[in-house]
Design a protein around this motif. Sequence first.
Motif, short mmCIF file in Angstrom:
data_model
loop_
_atom_site.label_atom_id
_atom_site.label_comp_id
_atom_site.label_asym_id
_atom_site.label_seq_id
_atom_site.Cartn_x
_atom_site.Cartn_y
_atom_site.Cartn_z
N TYR A 74 0.82 -1.23 0.00
CA TYR A 74 0.00 0.00 0.00
C TYR A 74 0.84 1.27 0.00
O TYR A 74 0.30 2.37 -0.01
CB TYR A 74 -0.91 0.03 1.23
CG TYR A 74 -2.10 -0.91 1.14
CD1 TYR A 74 -3.25 -0.55 0.44
CD2 TYR A 74 -2.07 -2.14 1.78
CE1 TYR A 74 -4.35 -1.40 0.38
CE2 TYR A 74 -3.16 -3.00 1.73
CZ TYR A 74 -4.29 -2.63 1.03
OH TYR A 74 -5.37 -3.47 0.97
N TYR A 162 -5.43 3.41 4.27
CA TYR A 162 -5.85 2.53 3.15
C TYR A 162 -6.25 1.13 3.61
O TYR A 162 -7.15 0.53 3.03
CB TYR A 162 -4.77 2.41 2.07
CG TYR A 162 -4.34 3.71 1.46
CD1 TYR A 162 -5.28 4.65 1.03
CD2 TYR A 162 -2.98 4.02 1.31
CE1 TYR A 162 -4.87 5.86 0.47
CE2 TYR A 162 -2.58 5.22 0.75
CZ TYR A 162 -3.52 6.14 0.34
OH TYR A 162 -3.13 7.33 -0.21
N SER A 163 -5.55 0.57 4.63
CA SER A 163 -5.87 -0.78 5.09
C SER A 163 -5.32 -0.96 6.50
O SER A 163 -4.20 -0.55 6.79
CB SER A 163 -5.23 -1.83 4.17
OG SER A 163 -5.29 -3.11 4.77
N ARG A 164 -6.14 -1.58 7.35
CA ARG A 164 -5.67 -1.84 8.72
C ARG A 164 -5.03 -3.22 8.83
O ARG A 164 -4.59 -3.62 9.89
CB ARG A 164 -6.84 -1.74 9.70
CG ARG A 164 -7.42 -0.37 9.77
CD ARG A 164 -8.40 -0.21 10.93
NE ARG A 164 -8.88 1.15 10.96
CZ ARG A 164 -8.16 2.18 11.41
NH1 ARG A 164 -6.95 1.98 11.89
NH2 ARG A 164 -8.66 3.40 11.40
N GLU A 223 -7.37 -10.33 1.61
CA GLU A 223 -6.58 -9.10 1.70
C GLU A 223 -5.97 -8.74 0.34
O GLU A 223 -5.97 -7.58 -0.07
CB GLU A 223 -5.48 -9.26 2.76
CG GLU A 223 -4.36 -8.23 2.72
CD GLU A 223 -4.84 -6.80 2.95
OE1 GLU A 223 -6.01 -6.59 3.33
OE2 GLU A 223 -4.03 -5.87 2.71
N LYS A 226 -8.70 -7.33 -1.87
CA LYS A 226 -8.99 -5.93 -1.51
C LYS A 226 -7.88 -5.00 -1.97
O LYS A 226 -8.12 -3.91 -2.47
CB LYS A 226 -9.13 -5.81 0.02
CG LYS A 226 -10.46 -6.26 0.56
CD LYS A 226 -10.50 -5.91 2.03
CE LYS A 226 -11.74 -6.49 2.69
NZ LYS A 226 -11.56 -6.58 4.15
N TRP A 227 -6.63 -5.44 -1.76
CA TRP A 227 -5.49 -4.61 -2.18
C TRP A 227 -5.53 -4.38 -3.69
O TRP A 227 -5.32 -3.26 -4.16
CB TRP A 227 -4.15 -5.27 -1.79
CG TRP A 227 -3.02 -4.56 -2.46
CD1 TRP A 227 -2.49 -3.35 -2.09
CD2 TRP A 227 -2.35 -4.96 -3.65
NE1 TRP A 227 -1.51 -2.98 -2.99
CE2 TRP A 227 -1.40 -3.95 -3.95
CE3 TRP A 227 -2.43 -6.08 -4.49
CZ2 TRP A 227 -0.57 -4.03 -5.08
CZ3 TRP A 227 -1.60 -6.15 -5.59
CH2 TRP A 227 -0.68 -5.14 -5.87
N TRP A 230 -7.99 -1.73 -4.50
CA TRP A 230 -7.46 -0.42 -4.11
C TRP A 230 -6.42 0.07 -5.13
O TRP A 230 -6.44 1.22 -5.58
CB TRP A 230 -6.81 -0.52 -2.71
CG TRP A 230 -6.02 0.71 -2.34
CD1 TRP A 230 -6.51 1.85 -1.78
CD2 TRP A 230 -4.62 0.91 -2.54
NE1 TRP A 230 -5.47 2.76 -1.61
CE2 TRP A 230 -4.31 2.20 -2.06
CE3 TRP A 230 -3.58 0.12 -3.06
CZ2 TRP A 230 -3.02 2.73 -2.11
CZ3 TRP A 230 -2.30 0.64 -3.11
CH2 TRP A 230 -2.02 1.94 -2.63
#
Length: 501
Positions: A74, A162-164, A223, A226-227, A230
């Motif tokens: 990210y 952007y992502s946890r 994940e 999702k990445w 993004w």
Amino acid sequence: MTENKTTTMNKPMTNNQTMIQYFEWNSPDDGLGWKRCAAQAKSLAESGFNMVWLPPAFKGTGSGDVGYGVYDLYDLGEFDQKGTVRTKYGTAEEYKEAVKAFQKAGIAVLADVVLNHKIGADGTEEVAAVPVNPGNRDEIVGEERTIKAWTSFTFPGRAGKYSRFTWNKNHFSGTDRDEAAGENGVYLLAGKKWNAETDPENGNFDYLMGADVDTDNPEVIEELRKWGHWYYDKIRMDGFRLDAVKHIGFAFYHDWVRDMREHAGKELFVVGEYWSPDLGRLTHYLDVQENAISLFDVPLHFHFCEASGAGGSYPMSHLFDNTLVSSRAENAVTFVDNHDTEPGQALSSFVQEWFKPLAYACILLRPAGIPCVFYGDYYGIPAFNIPPVLYLDKMVRLRSLSAYGELRDYLDDDNLIGWTLSGDEEHKGSGLAVLMTDAEAGSKRMEVGLKFAGQEFYDATEKNTEPVTIDAEGFGEFRTEGGSVAVWVPKEVYDQIRIEA
Ligand code: CA
């Protein structure tokens, strides 16, 4: 001339697809890479390129990381991590601008995706693991024990933007170091299996380097999905180059690519790096992927490499045997060299200088496959005093001007081989004849077509100064110098590229 160039740029799909890999290993760590390539976008389009493969854009182990030592997917050069905000190539904003510059020029952008491993963890974790034989990863060679592994990725510099999602030992299957014992090896983490299907070399070639991402773990799959969304939403690239696909469970990219295309709502172009000279392994991978992606033609690269080192004794008539481009042309991205095969690198298998123009003629001036030109060949590699490949810029231009129509092959001799293309109506002056040899100079009678009867063809490499006149049956007696390639084109195209040069 200007008119012709504009046409090429506005209608890229009517012309031959031509890719450039726009980086090499030794490019400077100055953060100016994105700005430099953006500045070249327009002129690359005019030269005949309509697709570019850019280096991995995310934060690696430090500012000088070429991009394959992935730390944070990210961080595209936005956060102070690994001692730097920018990547080797610049900032996230500059990356975005570069992508836009290429697209504006009519060049499709492929982003390099590196999901096999992560390197440069923020901390270690204690985890049970077994050492395996590096030469056969299915063979356990020691007792299970607790090791200290670099598997904790918390990205403190990004702080959840952007992502946890943070990565820990549950998300990896293997590692190469036990920090507690100070030992290196290949360790399989307890409760983990290597991906069910990867390349069979070394028993199971799931493990390559660093912390090996467990692409069987549902949390990881989610994940990385999702990445991907993004990444696409932020950059709007036109496709992907997938790194190290033979080290990732074959099912993973089957699903990931489909999901990405669905998300993007368009047919993203995807090419995978399956590094094997064995055609059977490539075609098997394509079968598993249901031919939804392309692969680099690694067998062809090795043929070029062998031929260049054979001192004239390579059987040139077999140059294309057992290559991807001859068996699955629609899934083949052909290339001569890349950042891994250049001198000093792990897979170094650099095609020798004298043979490079022959190899590039083979990928640029034939209809099958999408050729990828290596930056280090197009511009040279100053770190190794390697000059740009002779005639390469001309051959790229000739691909967009001339390489159309019906193919006639004359791959009928162990030294002297050639082919012709008849040209088509859409590309004025198109059509060509290529003749090459890895041995002595020679000539061959080849057919270019009746429509050329009475016309003169000229050698675009300018090594042969006398033209060849096409006879009443549409044939010409074409010539080449020894250890060399000649590219014969009608006079109007010959004049045009001379003016451009
Ligand atoms: Ca792997």
